[in-house]
Motif scaffolding. Structure first.
Motif: not given
Length: 420
Positions: A44-48, A84-85, A92-99, A106-110
């Motif tokens: 949920q933090a990643c989505i946020t 990003g995709s 391999p972990n939540i940190v890399v998925l977050f980045l 997100g930066l690409g989407a804007v």
């Protein structure tokens, strides 16, 4: 015919990707949590943070489309999004998925989202523009339709990572055929006002973050006694401070206009009744869609124990109806006004809500639930067929990017809905 509709095909492909991964992740979230050894809260933090990235930089991304050229912004944004995709696919972990997902995508989407809206308006006019915007809405609908099924199938029998790898391939195709999209807008040789960027980013981040935290902190009365300010929830203070910064942002834009300097956003377009109506209705559409496609899958998986594929099948009636009625709405536009079609869609949302409320039982597997989901999809499809054209047709050619940025800001509310 192929050359005439080549541009919308390319842009609809990009729109498809912008919508796909969130619908996939919604039905795959429990599996991702297990694969990355993380928690629902971390996801949920990643989505946020994805939401906050879009909120912070959407207006800047729209203005960069004017400075760089809208097609160039699309190209750069597509490259960033693909990176990003790819990063998310290999995480391999939540940190890399977050980045990869929350930051780089997100930066690409804007850059991509405002460019899509502006380029559709730039490449088509008259009823062809209505059809093109309906195609963009249908592309989102198709992503919503196939996302849960693709995500459910791959998550159940292979891996959710293949979806993000597939997005890289689609964005590569968009880049390969970028030249079929005409860019007739003149590039602006301007200096972007940094103070405007800071004020808009801070204001939107605070407002969106405050709303995102209402579930955790409460609207007014604190739901967590150790997180409160003056005895009440922090939410009103955060949103209020964001509103003050937003007011200062508008004052800054008016001052820049008086001084003859280019604003980040020409606030005069917000006084256009047609644009306000279109953006407001889009906000409702995104909110309802995101709420359904986040809350329902989470309930089906975590409360009822369904796997990702079964979850996707339960949502399928809404997905099919959204696509079909996007097409039907375009055909109706030759005989009915956009206002009437949108109003029918809004009444349909009310009706579908009543049906869905009457269908809730322990399994959510009766025909009434399926009917309610179909009605919700039909209503959202009618709205999707009209609102993009209503919004973008409210402004002149030199304000298309700004209108696209304002329209893109409404997409942040779909993430807000999923967090509630």
């Amino acid at each position: 015919m192929a050359s005439r509709w080549g541009a919308v095909t390319v842009l609809a492909s990009a729109q498809f990707v912008m919508t796909l991964d969130s619908t996939v992740m919604n039905v795959s979230i429990s599996t991702v949590v297990k694969d990355l050894h993380t928690t629902i809260s971390a996801m949920q933090a990643c989505i946020t943070f994805y939401t906050l990235t879009m909120a912070a930089f959407m207006l800047l991304g729209a203005k960069l489309g004017d400075v760089w050229g809208r097609r160039r912004a699309l190209v750069i944004g597509s490259i960033v999004y693909a990176v990003g995709s790819g990063t998310t696919a290999l995480a391999p972990n939540i940190v890399v998925l977050f980045l990869g997902w929350s930051v780089v995508e997100g930066l690409g989407a804007v850059l991509v989202i405002p460019a899509i809206a502006a380029l559709i308006a730039d490449n088509y006019s008259g009823h062809a523009r209505v059809t093109a915007f309906a195609a963009i809405g249908a592309a989102s609908g198709v992503a919503v339709a196939v996302g849960p099924l693709i995500g459910g199938f791959l998550t159940t029998y292979a891996s959710w990572r293949y979806v993000f790898a597939g997005e890289v391939v689609i964005m590569a195709v968009v880049l390969l055929f970028r030249n079929v999209v005409a860019d007739n807008g003149e590039r602006l040789r301007i200096r972007i006002d940094i103070l405007s960027v800071v004020l808009s980013a801070a204001a939107l981040v605070l407002i969106v973050y405050g709303l995102l935290q209402t579930k955790t902190w409460g609207w007014i009365l604190p739901t967590q006694q150790n997180i409160k300010i003056l005895g009440i929830s922090p939410v009103p203070f955060i949103v209020g401070f964001g509103a003050v910064l937003l007011w200062l942002f508008f004052l800054r834009q008016r001052r820049l206009i008086r001084l003859g300097r280019p604003p980040l956003l020409n606030t005069a377009i917000l006084r256009l009744r047609q644009l306000r109506a279109g953006v407001g209705s889009l906000g409702i559409q995104y909110t309802v869609t995101a709420g359904l496609f986040f809350v329902v899958p989470i309930f089906l998986q975590l409360s009822l124990g369904l796997d990702a594929l079964s979850t996707g099948l339960r949502i399928f009636p809404l997905s099919v109806a959204l696509v079909l009625f996007s097409i039907l709405g375009t055909a109706l536009a030759r005989r009915l006004s956009p206002k009437l079609i949108a109003r029918i869609g809004q009444y349909g949302l009310v009706l579908s809500s009543l049906v869905l409320l009457g269908s809730v039982d322990t399994k959510l597997d009766n025909w009434i639930f399926g009917t309610g989901m179909f009605l919700a999809g039909a209503a959202l499809g009618l709205l999707a067929s009209q609102l993009g054209n209503v919004t973008m047709s409210a402004v002149g050619d030199d304000e298309l990017s700004e209108a696209g940025g304002v329209q893109g800001c409404t997409r942040t509310w779909d993430r807000r809905s999923g967090r509630r």
